[in-house]
Design a protein around this motif. Structure first.
Motif, PDB file in Angstrom:
ATOM      1  N   ASP A  72      14.547  21.687  31.813  1.00  0.00           N
ATOM      2  CA  ASP A  72      13.754  21.623  30.580  1.00  0.00           C
ATOM      3  C   ASP A  72      13.351  20.168  30.329  1.00  0.00           C
ATOM      4  O   ASP A  72      14.167  19.350  29.876  1.00  0.00           O
ATOM      5  CB  ASP A  72      14.602  22.155  29.411  1.00  0.00           C
ATOM      6  CG  ASP A  72      13.777  22.321  28.154  1.00  0.00           C
ATOM      7  OD1 ASP A  72      12.992  21.406  27.838  1.00  0.00           O
ATOM      8  OD2 ASP A  72      13.913  23.362  27.490  1.00  0.00           O
ATOM      9  N   PRO A  73      12.083  19.817  30.604  1.00  0.00           N
ATOM     10  CA  PRO A  73      11.669  18.411  30.496  1.00  0.00           C
ATOM     11  C   PRO A  73      11.892  17.829  29.103  1.00  0.00           C
ATOM     12  O   PRO A  73      12.234  16.657  28.972  1.00  0.00           O
ATOM     13  CB  PRO A  73      10.173  18.455  30.831  1.00  0.00           C
ATOM     14  CG  PRO A  73       9.949  19.745  31.513  1.00  0.00           C
ATOM     15  CD  PRO A  73      10.994  20.694  31.043  1.00  0.00           C
ATOM     16  N   GLU A  75       6.143  11.368  35.501  1.00  0.00           N
ATOM     17  CA  GLU A  75       5.921  10.426  34.411  1.00  0.00           C
ATOM     18  C   GLU A  75       5.684  11.165  33.100  1.00  0.00           C
ATOM     19  O   GLU A  75       5.225  12.307  33.074  1.00  0.00           O
ATOM     20  CB  GLU A  75       4.795   9.453  34.716  1.00  0.00           C
ATOM     21  CG  GLU A  75       3.427  10.050  34.817  1.00  0.00           C
ATOM     22  CD  GLU A  75       2.366   8.972  34.915  1.00  0.00           C
ATOM     23  OE1 GLU A  75       2.691   7.783  34.793  1.00  0.00           O
ATOM     24  OE2 GLU A  75       1.196   9.339  35.094  1.00  0.00           O
ATOM     25  N   ASN A  76       6.020  10.465  32.047  1.00  0.00           N
ATOM     26  CA  ASN A  76       5.991  11.056  30.726  1.00  0.00           C
ATOM     27  C   ASN A  76       6.035   9.885  29.745  1.00  0.00           C
ATOM     28  O   ASN A  76       6.915   9.023  29.840  1.00  0.00           O
ATOM     29  CB  ASN A  76       7.247  11.939  30.647  1.00  0.00           C
ATOM     30  CG  ASN A  76       7.603  12.384  29.279  1.00  0.00           C
ATOM     31  OD1 ASN A  76       7.513  11.652  28.307  1.00  0.00           O
ATOM     32  ND2 ASN A  76       8.041  13.618  29.196  1.00  0.00           N
ATOM     33  N   TRP A  77       5.087   9.833  28.833  1.00  0.00           N
ATOM     34  CA  TRP A  77       4.967   8.646  27.996  1.00  0.00           C
ATOM     35  C   TRP A  77       6.218   8.398  27.151  1.00  0.00           C
ATOM     36  O   TRP A  77       6.653   7.264  26.970  1.00  0.00           O
ATOM     37  CB  TRP A  77       3.729   8.731  27.114  1.00  0.00           C
ATOM     38  CG  TRP A  77       3.543   7.491  26.288  1.00  0.00           C
ATOM     39  CD1 TRP A  77       3.553   7.396  24.939  1.00  0.00           C
ATOM     40  CD2 TRP A  77       3.349   6.149  26.765  1.00  0.00           C
ATOM     41  NE1 TRP A  77       3.378   6.092  24.541  1.00  0.00           N
ATOM     42  CE2 TRP A  77       3.247   5.307  25.646  1.00  0.00           C
ATOM     43  CE3 TRP A  77       3.259   5.585  28.036  1.00  0.00           C
ATOM     44  CZ2 TRP A  77       3.057   3.928  25.749  1.00  0.00           C
ATOM     45  CZ3 TRP A  77       3.074   4.205  28.142  1.00  0.00           C
ATOM     46  CH2 TRP A  77       2.973   3.403  27.007  1.00  0.00           C
ATOM     47  N   MET A 122      -2.214   7.663  28.136  1.00  0.00           N
ATOM     48  CA  MET A 122      -0.985   8.175  28.743  1.00  0.00           C
ATOM     49  C   MET A 122      -0.462   9.331  27.891  1.00  0.00           C
ATOM     50  O   MET A 122      -0.677   9.363  26.687  1.00  0.00           O
ATOM     51  CB  MET A 122       0.034   7.030  28.804  1.00  0.00           C
ATOM     52  CG  MET A 122       1.269   7.339  29.627  1.00  0.00           C
ATOM     53  SD  MET A 122       0.866   8.191  31.134  1.00  0.00           S
ATOM     54  CE  MET A 122       2.328   9.102  31.445  1.00  0.00           C
ATOM     55  N   SER A 123       0.184  10.262  28.533  1.00  0.00           N
ATOM     56  CA  SER A 123       0.540  11.474  27.785  1.00  0.00           C
ATOM     57  C   SER A 123       2.003  11.873  27.955  1.00  0.00           C
ATOM     58  O   SER A 123       2.664  11.467  28.901  1.00  0.00           O
ATOM     59  CB  SER A 123      -0.335  12.628  28.259  1.00  0.00           C
ATOM     60  OG  SER A 123      -0.103  12.842  29.632  1.00  0.00           O
ATOM     61  N   THR A 124       2.448  12.646  26.998  1.00  0.00           N
ATOM     62  CA  THR A 124       3.741  13.298  27.101  1.00  0.00           C
ATOM     63  C   THR A 124       3.466  14.794  27.088  1.00  0.00           C
ATOM     64  O   THR A 124       2.762  15.280  26.198  1.00  0.00           O
ATOM     65  CB  THR A 124       4.621  12.942  25.881  1.00  0.00           C
ATOM     66  OG1 THR A 124       4.870  11.543  25.910  1.00  0.00           O
ATOM     67  CG2 THR A 124       5.936  13.691  25.916  1.00  0.00           C
ATOM     68  N   ILE A 125       3.996  15.474  28.058  1.00  0.00           N
ATOM     69  CA  ILE A 125       3.850  16.938  28.040  1.00  0.00           C
ATOM     70  C   ILE A 125       5.141  17.502  27.458  1.00  0.00           C
ATOM     71  O   ILE A 125       6.229  17.253  27.969  1.00  0.00           O
ATOM     72  CB  ILE A 125       3.552  17.490  29.443  1.00  0.00           C
ATOM     73  CG1 ILE A 125       2.153  17.012  29.869  1.00  0.00           C
ATOM     74  CG2 ILE A 125       3.628  19.016  29.445  1.00  0.00           C
ATOM     75  CD1 ILE A 125       1.727  17.460  31.241  1.00  0.00           C
ATOM     76  N   ARG A 126       4.998  18.190  26.370  1.00  0.00           N
ATOM     77  CA  ARG A 126       6.171  18.724  25.690  1.00  0.00           C
ATOM     78  C   ARG A 126       5.857  20.119  25.164  1.00  0.00           C
ATOM     79  O   ARG A 126       4.710  20.565  25.239  1.00  0.00           O
ATOM     80  CB  ARG A 126       6.579  17.813  24.527  1.00  0.00           C
ATOM     81  CG  ARG A 126       5.500  17.637  23.481  1.00  0.00           C
ATOM     82  CD  ARG A 126       6.043  17.129  22.167  1.00  0.00           C
ATOM     83  NE  ARG A 126       4.981  16.861  21.208  1.00  0.00           N
ATOM     84  CZ  ARG A 126       4.388  17.776  20.462  1.00  0.00           C
ATOM     85  NH1 ARG A 126       4.727  19.050  20.564  1.00  0.00           N
ATOM     86  NH2 ARG A 126       3.434  17.438  19.616  1.00  0.00           N
TER      87      ARG A 126
END
Lengths: 917, 178
Positions: free
Chosen positions: A232-233, A264-266, B1-5
């Motif tokens: 689960d990211p 990658e993930n901000w 830039m992104s966060t995938i949630r």
């Protein structure tokens, strides 16, 4: 439509739990007839009575439905039957009688205490209605009966919700949380915490108590759950954040690198940088404690250097450069914010250089500006004083100047290069705003080359995306220059001319790219600003508006029609909004039930928050008040209108008290409406600049809640309340000051005069000449007094900003006065004759004025637009000339839209005055 | 830039820049909520550094036996956020959850044959045309306008990639229900 209107008028609109689809289908009258058939044969058939009460409730026969359902509820033993329970619960739910609905289930449970279905229904009705204590009790009951893990988690969730949302004292709150925590902990130990959703509830319980370290421990747990967490990211990222919060910086850095190596993930980058900067802070603190701290910086440097090296390593990986490079900018900014600018310079050559390195590398991407804009603000605006650092600003200007002309010249070569220019133009705009540039001419500078490329280049013919962006920037510059240059009232003719130029540019952009919603949003705002409702509505209709977007855009349109004399068509839109808000509560509640049934607990608090934000929103209140306001002007006899006021539920339309007002949410998605500057710079924000009237807010809601109440009390001959509310209206309006528009204040004055007239006239023994004279004076004043100079730019500007809005308010006051006259007549007041005479004379003189306005409109306004707006002022001469030469048809069409919008409004007003005699 | 949630209901207050795009379907609130309530881990959003929405993906799992699979219900990216790899990122999240959390055999999606850009993108992600669904897309739910391409990608559980093999290349919408 009719049902919804009635619900609003009668104040029963709050029944949000009604099952909307079932309302639409099903023949309730037939159902009632069937029940009656059964009851003729068996008058004591309780199931038929229960069902009939439900059908009656659905059919709007509220009183009968309530009487029958209460009677069945009070019949001994009635709740033994599951059919009675079903029918009654639905009836009470439809009627909005929550206590009675619960009484049905609790009564039924006396006969079948272990019935899982009944207990579940009790749990759900409590959860739907935010009754967390009752929800908890029902969950405990279910858990005892079934011994299922699922119901144990319902207990834990209920405890958490009770602690979070119920008004418990702190000690009780702590007790609930401790209990929830212990139950979760035991579940984990006993192997009953099996799913990620259950884990999330446990984490929420811990987070509410700020137990970050414990949260991290749970997330690093071994066993079967471990694999689920790893998959689960969100949880993986949360785990790193918790390590940072727990000051476990080395572990956080290690975990972040491990995660970012894979994907990658901000947020991951942010945690990584936060941990690095915090670790650096600790290291420096330790070094400071040493006797000789001369080696302070060099010793601490490796902490940052390692991070830089890691980020640069990622930046070399294909497809990852953007994230890693932005992380370097973030690192430089974070170091500066923590007081380590010197280290940032040594390791990263400073924030400024990082920003431009990023721009140079990614300016061909449309997202570049959005990514980098916050860092310009961080670099230029000093955080404590909020003052501009001129040296830094000049540095960035120089950097920009070196690039922007080259980018402009290269734009024609490829879309990527054009996009680079777009991004640099956006940065130019931002720097100008940050420097507080109040010279309008510098805002217009360069608009000609923007228009040339955006509308008249070969790229424009190919409808490339960059062209729409460029046109948008040109439009924004014209808007900005107009407001900066001509914000004084005396300069409004130039302001309106400037906005007309901007509108022409935006319309040309829309014509070229019909899919650009931003161009449309800006155009809507300006049309409304210029009182041109029709075209604004047409553009609005072309947008993909549905559901939640009412909150951002729907309410912008809702009410403006009413303000601009377009009562009926706007009312339809208002009721779409009212219907949306009414039905949302039920829909979200069903989602909530579904979450419990599907055991997806992570959504529960989210759904509750979402429902609360919609239900208690400025937009919902405004939309509802707009609808109420418009309803007073619906075609119909005076008797019907007055009957509405009589039947209106004064409590339901009661003014929200102050504490509730402050809690109202503003759900607008302002990002989609902002200018190129961040939302924390409201002075430069298009949303603020082009707001056609003061934002409907709490004062606005208060005013438009009190007015219908006054009319209700007039219709029900409650003089005391009329006078009390009239005083309250005055206080609200005075306190509101400029947050209400001039027209709102005018309406308040008129309504108070209507109220005063009624209070004096109904008595019969007192003179009401003064009140009548005041009222007539206000209406007369609101309508244009003399025939103005048709060709003057001032008249044109007045038309755009004041004339139609004032005439609309005059009409509204007149219609309230007509209602009062009718009510006085019905109440057989001896004053009726005098009031009737005065109103009749008022109508005659006002109709003459509005007809004169119509004539002025039809004979001169179109030509006046051509003369005063199309040719425009010197400042807008260049764009105006460009549009004239290249897009003559668009300019004509915008002029026509303005004219026809006003014309339609005035026509509507004439019809209203003619109709109300 | 992104966060995938994970997508949250509250995100619906903040997704106009995605949904106002002409090619993005805006559904009724109930539709979004039903996905959130049933498959919260398959409804993901890409969020930019400043917290605004960049795109989102709604997915679900369905089917029985060898038909147990992940399904892409909606995938959309805001106009200014295209060509950044967000589509791939969002698809990855669904494929990963379908494979690791739900142990599915394959992931499928429907796409308009006229949407060449999207088809090329899905092919690039490893999806292949499985079959054609007749008159799948309709105007206002009434008038058929276009067929659909049913595209599939086999996951690790489907070792022999049997889920990609079919005898019937053209089916009706009713035949696609699992």
């Amino acid at each position: 439509m009719e049902q919804i209107q009635l619900r609003v008028v009668f104040g029963t609109y709050h029944i949000s739990a009604v099952d909307e689809p079932a309302l639409d289908c099903g023949n309730m009258n037939q159902a009632i007839a069937e029940c009656q058939k059964i009851l003729r044969k068996k008058p004591n058939h309780l199931s038929a009575q229960a069902l009939m009460s439900f059908a009656m409730a659905r059919a709007g026969r509220i009183d009968e439905a309530e009487r029958i359902s209460r009677s069945v509820l009070n019949t001994a033993g009635s709740l033994k039957s599951p059919y009675v329970v079903e029918g009654l619960s639905l009836a009470f739910r439809t009627l909005g009688l929550l206590d009675e609905e619960i009484a049905v289930y609790t009564g039924a449970l006396e006969f079948q205490p272990n019935d899982i279905k009944l207990n579940t229904k009790l749990f759900m009705v409590a959860s739907r209605n935010s009754m967390y204590k009752e929800q908890h009790q029902a969950a405990v009951g279910l858990s005892k009966i079934t011994k299922q893990d699922k119901h144990m988690w319902w207990v834990i969730a209920s405890l958490m919700l009770q602690a979070k949302y119920s008004k418990l004292d702190p000690a009780s709150q702590r007790l609930q949380m401790t209990l929830a925590e212990r139950m979760s902990e035991k579940a984990l130990v006993d192997g009953k915490l099996k799913t990620v959703e259950e884990l999330r509830i446990y984490l929420d319980v811990l987070e509410m108590q700020d137990k970050h370290s414990a949260m991290a421990d749970v997330l690093f747990t071994d066993g079967a759950l471990s694999e689920k967490i790893t998959n689960d990211p969100d949880l993986v990222t949360q785990r790193i954040g918790l390590l940072v919060k727990s000051h476990e910086y080395d572990k956080a850095i290690e975990a972040a690198i491990g995660t970012l190596d894979v994907r990658e993930n901000w947020l991951g980058y942010k945690h990584y940088i936060a941990a690095t900067v915090a670790k650096l802070g600790l290291a420096i603190k330790d070094l400071n404690a040493k006797p000789d701290s001369s080696e302070l910086v060099p010793e601490a440097l490796p902490i940052v250097e390692v991070t830089c090296a890691t980020l640069n390593r990622w930046a070399q990986i294909r497809g990852r450069a953007r994230g890693a490079k932005l992380a370097l900018v973030e690192l430089a900014a974070a170091l500066g914010a923590a007081g380590h600018s010197d280290i940032a310079r040594m390791t990263l050559s400073g924030l400024g250089d990082q920003i431009w390195e990023y721009v140079d590398q990614f300016q061909a991407k449309a997202i570049c500006y959005k990514d980098i804009m916050p860092y310009f603000v961080v670099a230029i605006v000093e955080p404590a004083s909020k003052r501009i650092n001129q040296e830094v600003l000049d540095f960035h200007r120089n950097q920009l100047d070196r690039r922007i002309d080259i980018a402009c010249e290269s734009a024609a070569q490829s879309e990527d290069l054009a996009q680079s220019w777009v991004n640099l133009e956006k940065i130019r705009y931002l720097l100008q705003a940050l420097s507080d540039d109040v010279n309008p001419e510098s805002w217009v500078l360069g608009v000609d080359r923007l228009l040339q490329y955006g509308l008249d280049s070969s790229q424009a013919q190919m409808k490339q995306a960059s062209c729409s962006d460029i046109v948008l920037i040109a439009g924004q510059r014209l808007i900005q220059a107009s407001f900066i240059g001509f914000s004084e009232t005396s300069q409004h003719p130039q302001l309106h001319a400037g906005l007309f130029s901007a509108l022409c540019v935006l319309e040309a952009g829309i014509k070229q790219n019909d899919g650009s919603f931003l161009l449309k949003l800006y155009a809507i705002r300006i049309y409304l600003f210029l009182s041109c409702y029709e075209r604004a509505r047409a553009i609005y209709d072309s947008l993909n508006i549905k559901n939640i977007q009412f909150d951002t855009l729907g309410f912008l349109i809702n009410g403006h029609g009413t303000s601009l004399g377009c009562y009926v068509q706007d009312l339809e839109l208002c009721y779409e909004g009212v219907g949306f808000y009414d039905s949302s509560g039920g829909r979200i509640s069903r989602g909530l039930e579904s979450s419990y049934n599907n055991e997806t607990y992570s959504n529960i608090t989210d759904f509750i928050e979402f429902r609360d934000n919609l239900k208690n929103s400025l937009q919902r209140k405004c939309t509802h008040r707009c609808a109420l306001r418009g309803e007073a002007f619906e075609p119909g006899s005076q008797a019907e209108i007055v009957a509405k006021w009589v039947e209106a539920n004064a409590d339901a339309i009661g003014h929200t008290d102050e504490a509730q007002e402050e809690a109202l949410h503003d759900n607008r998605d302002v990002n989609v409406m902002s200018l190129l500057t961040p939302v924390d710079m409201p002075k430069w924000n298009l949303e603020i600049l082009t707001r056609p009237a003061p934002l409907p807010g709490t004062a606005w809601i208060a005013v438009y809640s009190i007015i219908p109440q006054i009319m209700h009390h007039i219709a029900t001959a409650n003089v005391e309340d009329v006078e009390a509310l009239s005083k309250k209206l005055l206080i609200v309006a005075e306190d509101a000051g400029d947050s209400l528009s001039r027209q709102d204040h005018l309406l308040v004055r008129g309504v108070r005069q209507v109220a005063a007239l009624y209070a004096r006239a109904v008595d019969g023994s007192q003179s009401f000449d003064e009140q009548l004279s005041d009222l007539v004076g206000t209406v007369t004043e609101a309508l244009t007094a003399e025939t103005p100079d048709a060709d003057s730019p001032e008249t044109l500007s007045e038309m755009a900003s004041t004339t139609i809005r004032n005439a609309t308010v005059a009409t509204e006051i007149y219609i309230y006065a007509c209602s009062v006259r009718y009510i006085l007549n019905k109440q057989k007041s001896p004053s009726t004759k005098a009031v009737t005479l005065a109103i009749s004379q008022l109508r005659k003189s006002s109709l003459a004025k509005i007809s004169a306005l119509r004539s002025l409109m039809n004979n001169h306004m179109r030509a006046s637009i051509d003369k005063n707006w199309v040719t425009s002022t010197a400042m807008f001469a260049v764009p105006a000339k460009f549009m004239q030469n290249k897009r003559r048809a668009i300019v004509d069409s915008v002029a026509k839209s303005c004219f026809s919008g006003w014309s339609r409004s005035v026509k509507n007003l004439v019809q209203l005055w003619e109709q109300w005699s | 830039m992104s966060t995938i949630r994970r997508f949250r209901a509250m995100d619906m207050f903040n997704f106009n820049n995605v949904n106002l795009d002409l090619f993005t379907e805006t559904y009724d609130i109930s539709f979004y909520l039903s996905y959130l309530a049933q498959w919260p881990d398959l409804f993901t959003i890409a969020e930019s550094a400043d917290g605004s929405s960049m795109g989102y993906m709604m997915g679900k799992v369905e089917g029985r036996g060898k038909d147990w699979h992940g399904h892409v219900t909606a995938l959309t990216v805001a106009p200014e956020c295209r060509r950044l790899g967000l589509g791939r990122g969002l698809m990855d999240s669904l494929e990963e959850a379908s494979e690791k959390t739900y142990d599915c055999y394959f992931v499928d999606l429907f796409v308009r044959p006229s949407n060449k850009v999207a088809i090329a993108m899905y092919e690039n992600f490893g999806y292949v045309l499985y079959r054609e669904v007749l008159e799948y897309y309709m105007t206002d739910g009434v008038m058929p306008t276009e067929n659909a391409h049913d595209m599939r990608k086999a996951l690790a559980r489907d070792v022999d990639k049997k889920s990609l093999v079919t005898n019937r290349r053209i089916v009706t919408p009713a035949e696609t229900h699992f």
